[in-house]
Design an enzyme around this catalytic site. Structure first.
Site, PDB file in Angstrom:
ATOM      1  N   LYS A  98       0.822  -1.234   0.000  1.00  0.00           N
ATOM      2  CA  LYS A  98       0.000   0.000   0.000  1.00  0.00           C
ATOM      3  C   LYS A  98       0.840   1.262   0.000  1.00  0.00           C
ATOM      4  O   LYS A  98       0.440   2.286  -0.539  1.00  0.00           O
ATOM      5  CB  LYS A  98      -0.986   0.002   1.171  1.00  0.00           C
ATOM      6  CG  LYS A  98      -0.359  -0.228   2.524  1.00  0.00           C
ATOM      7  CD  LYS A  98      -0.597  -1.632   2.995  1.00  0.00           C
ATOM      8  CE  LYS A  98       0.346  -1.980   4.129  1.00  0.00           C
ATOM      9  NZ  LYS A  98      -0.026  -3.158   4.846  1.00  0.00           N
ATOM     10  N   GLU A 122      -5.208  -5.516  -5.242  1.00  0.00           N
ATOM     11  CA  GLU A 122      -6.344  -5.850  -4.367  1.00  0.00           C
ATOM     12  C   GLU A 122      -5.912  -6.033  -2.912  1.00  0.00           C
ATOM     13  O   GLU A 122      -6.641  -5.691  -1.978  1.00  0.00           O
ATOM     14  CB  GLU A 122      -7.021  -7.140  -4.881  1.00  0.00           C
ATOM     15  CG  GLU A 122      -8.268  -7.549  -4.144  1.00  0.00           C
ATOM     16  CD  GLU A 122      -9.399  -6.523  -4.248  1.00  0.00           C
ATOM     17  OE1 GLU A 122      -9.946  -6.354  -5.336  1.00  0.00           O
ATOM     18  OE2 GLU A 122      -9.711  -5.886  -3.222  1.00  0.00           O
ATOM     19  N   VAL A 125      -5.373  -2.994   0.303  1.00  0.00           N
ATOM     20  CA  VAL A 125      -6.360  -2.447   1.256  1.00  0.00           C
ATOM     21  C   VAL A 125      -7.278  -3.566   1.730  1.00  0.00           C
ATOM     22  O   VAL A 125      -7.787  -4.355   0.926  1.00  0.00           O
ATOM     23  CB  VAL A 125      -7.235  -1.352   0.594  1.00  0.00           C
ATOM     24  CG1 VAL A 125      -8.212  -0.764   1.609  1.00  0.00           C
ATOM     25  CG2 VAL A 125      -6.382  -0.253  -0.007  1.00  0.00           C
ATOM     26  N   GLY A 180       1.444 -11.576  13.263  1.00  0.00           N
ATOM     27  CA  GLY A 180       1.801 -11.211  11.876  1.00  0.00           C
ATOM     28  C   GLY A 180       0.885 -10.156  11.290  1.00  0.00           C
ATOM     29  O   GLY A 180       0.773 -10.032  10.072  1.00  0.00           O
ATOM     30  N   LYS A 198      -4.181   3.683   2.920  1.00  0.00           N
ATOM     31  CA  LYS A 198      -5.315   2.904   2.404  1.00  0.00           C
ATOM     32  C   LYS A 198      -6.488   3.808   2.021  1.00  0.00           C
ATOM     33  O   LYS A 198      -7.118   3.595   0.992  1.00  0.00           O
ATOM     34  CB  LYS A 198      -5.729   1.854   3.429  1.00  0.00           C
ATOM     35  CG  LYS A 198      -4.676   0.736   3.569  1.00  0.00           C
ATOM     36  CD  LYS A 198      -4.927  -0.117   4.779  1.00  0.00           C
ATOM     37  CE  LYS A 198      -3.967  -1.297   4.844  1.00  0.00           C
ATOM     38  NZ  LYS A 198      -4.029  -1.996   6.130  1.00  0.00           N
ATOM     39  N   GLY A 295      -2.859 -10.319   8.085  1.00  0.00           N
ATOM     40  CA  GLY A 295      -2.507 -11.720   8.338  1.00  0.00           C
ATOM     41  C   GLY A 295      -2.089 -12.403   7.055  1.00  0.00           C
ATOM     42  O   GLY A 295      -2.430 -11.956   5.949  1.00  0.00           O
TER      43      GLY A 295
HETATM   44  N1  HSE Z   1      -0.356  -3.813   9.187  1.00  0.00           N
HETATM   45  C1  HSE Z   1      -1.501  -3.891   8.350  1.00  0.00           C
HETATM   46  C2  HSE Z   1      -2.736  -3.979   9.219  1.00  0.00           C
HETATM   47  C3  HSE Z   1      -1.384  -5.082   7.455  1.00  0.00           C
HETATM   48  O1  HSE Z   1      -2.591  -4.235  10.416  1.00  0.00           O
HETATM   49  O2  HSE Z   1      -3.850  -3.772   8.736  1.00  0.00           O
HETATM   50  C4  HSE Z   1      -2.431  -5.187   6.388  1.00  0.00           C
HETATM   51  O3  HSE Z   1      -2.368  -4.123   5.492  1.00  0.00           O
END
Ligand code: HSE
Length: 404
Positions: A98, A122, A125, A180, A198, A295
């Site tokens: 992003k 895709e 976001v 993660g 985003k 994730g």
């Molecule tokens: N670090 C981001 C989140 C990962 O926690 O949404 C996904 O874009």
């Protein structure tokens, strides 16, 4: 179709896992077998089931058999340079990056168009939630006027842990990192930069012109305390980190901030790593997207779906995107009006109750402090009010309220 993967972290390993485990299904859905030919990463993975690692980008760039590359390395350097070279070499690129899309998307989409390949994002976001394609395709009959969303899984997980489990901010962040969800540098999550990128991508796509993430006023969640969570609860609200954008006659407004949402708001019940995105169109009215926003496998699901789309359209450019922005298109939001929650130190009994809604909590821990909820104010009006009340009552915290 032979593909390359650049970056074998949380998302890259998820892409590898899906392609390895669902080989037949992917082949039947895309029309041909998808094979991982090279994986670029500077680290060693001695226990990986894959044996096609390289540390040299040119091995992917110069491999004539590789037609699609998944860029899941994150950051702009060297991803920007690599992506440009790949598109110019006639390879499709799909990405979860992003930061790169928000910063250089306009140029990369143009390069893709000129080279008759696609640049698909895709996964950039909403993790696994289909949102990019719906905005550019399924909802294209509509004039889209509003996007409001919980767009960061890490902060939504942290806030949910604080609200439901009374967990401290730092414990919840540690847990999000272990799962993660967080960026390599979680500052991007907790300071709102990830949500900002985003909402910039979504508003560029929804309203058709580039919105520069660097111009969007952005606040994160680092100042939110368990006390704020308790006051929010007493007001029938939850606190969520929101990305919001709207298209008005005079231009586009965008903002990222933590905000109070009434518990019956459609986004209020979206918890943990889940993201929710509300979009308003002139024909459809409100439409909502919901799913896991971060994730390994959820994000890889979106990356692999883009790979399948690129396989199906391998000889053409898929024309999603936006046009260049222009100075003044993104409006300064200081005139936008919000109700504000303000937590104050002092005696609630001495505060003029007729001026604002005053909220007190009975627990002894909240002795010597209280909160007020203002009527709708512009930023300037709120700044003046803060100056006035802080003369008698030190301010402990403030939040906007998002209604409707
Ligand atoms: N670090 C981001 C989140 C990962 O926690 O949404 C996904 O874009």
């Amino acid at each position: 179709m032979k593909i390359g993967i650049m970056g074998f972290g949380v998302v890259g390993s998820g892409v590898g896992e899906i392609i390895r485990n669902s080989s037949d299904g992917l082949a039947s859905r895309s029309g041909e077998k998808i094979e991982i030919a090279k994986i670029l990463d500077l680290r060693d993975f001695p226990d990986s089931p894959f044996d096609c690692f390289t540390k040299d980008f040119n091995e992917i760039l110069e491999d004539q058999e590789i037609g699609i590359v998944a860029e899941v390395m994150g950051g702009t350097n060297p991803a920007y340079d690599f992506t440009k070279k790949l598109l110019m070499a006639g390879k499709h690129v799909v990405t979860s990056n992003k930061e790169l899309v928000a910063k250089h998307g306009t140029e990369l989409l143009q390069i893709a168009r000129e080279n008759h390949v696609s640049y698909l994002f895709e996964a950039s976001v909403g993790g696994g939630i289909p949102i990019i394609r719906p905005l550019y395709s399924s909802l294209s009959a509509n004039e889209l006027t509003e996007v409001l969303g919980i767009l960061n899984g890490t902060t939504n997980y942290i806030l949910t842990q604080m609200i439901k489990e009374d967990t401290t901010f730092s414990d919840a962040l540690k847990s999000a990192q272990e799962k993660g969800y967080a960026e390599k540098d979680p500052t991007a999550d907790v300071e709102g930069h990830d949500t900002c990128r985003k909402i910039a991508i979504l508003s560029s796509l929804a309203f058709g012109k580039f919105v520069d993430s660097e111009e969007i006023p952005t606040e994160g969640i680092t100042k939110i305390t368990l006390e704020d969570v308790a006051y929010a609860d007493a007001m029938g609200c939850v606190i969520k980190l929101l990305g919001m954008a709207s298209k008005e006659e005079e231009g586009v407004y965008a903002r990222v901030c933590p905000a109070l949402l009434k518990k019956d708001h459609p986004l209020a019940g979206i918890d943990d790593v889940f993201n929710g995105i509300m979009v308003k169109g002139d024909a459809i009215g409100d439409v909502m997207f919901y799913g896991r926003g971060a994730g390994s496998l959820p994000t890889a699901s979106a990356v692999v779906s883009d790979i399948i789309d690129a396989v199906k359209h391998k000889t053409e450019h898929i024309g999603l995107g936006w046009t260049e922005g222009e100075a003044g298109y993104l409006k300064d939001g200081s005139g936008q009006k919000f109700r504000y929650y303000v937590r104050l130190s002092g005696d609630a009994a001495a505060y003029p109750k007729d001026a604002y809604q005053v909220i007190t909590l009975k627990d002894l821990a909240f002795d010597g402090e209280f909160a007020i909820l203002t009527p709708e104010l512009s930023e300037g009006e709120f700044a003046a009010l803060k100056e006035e009340i802080s003369k008698t009552n030190p301010i402990l915290g403030t939040l906007r309220m998002v209604e409707g």
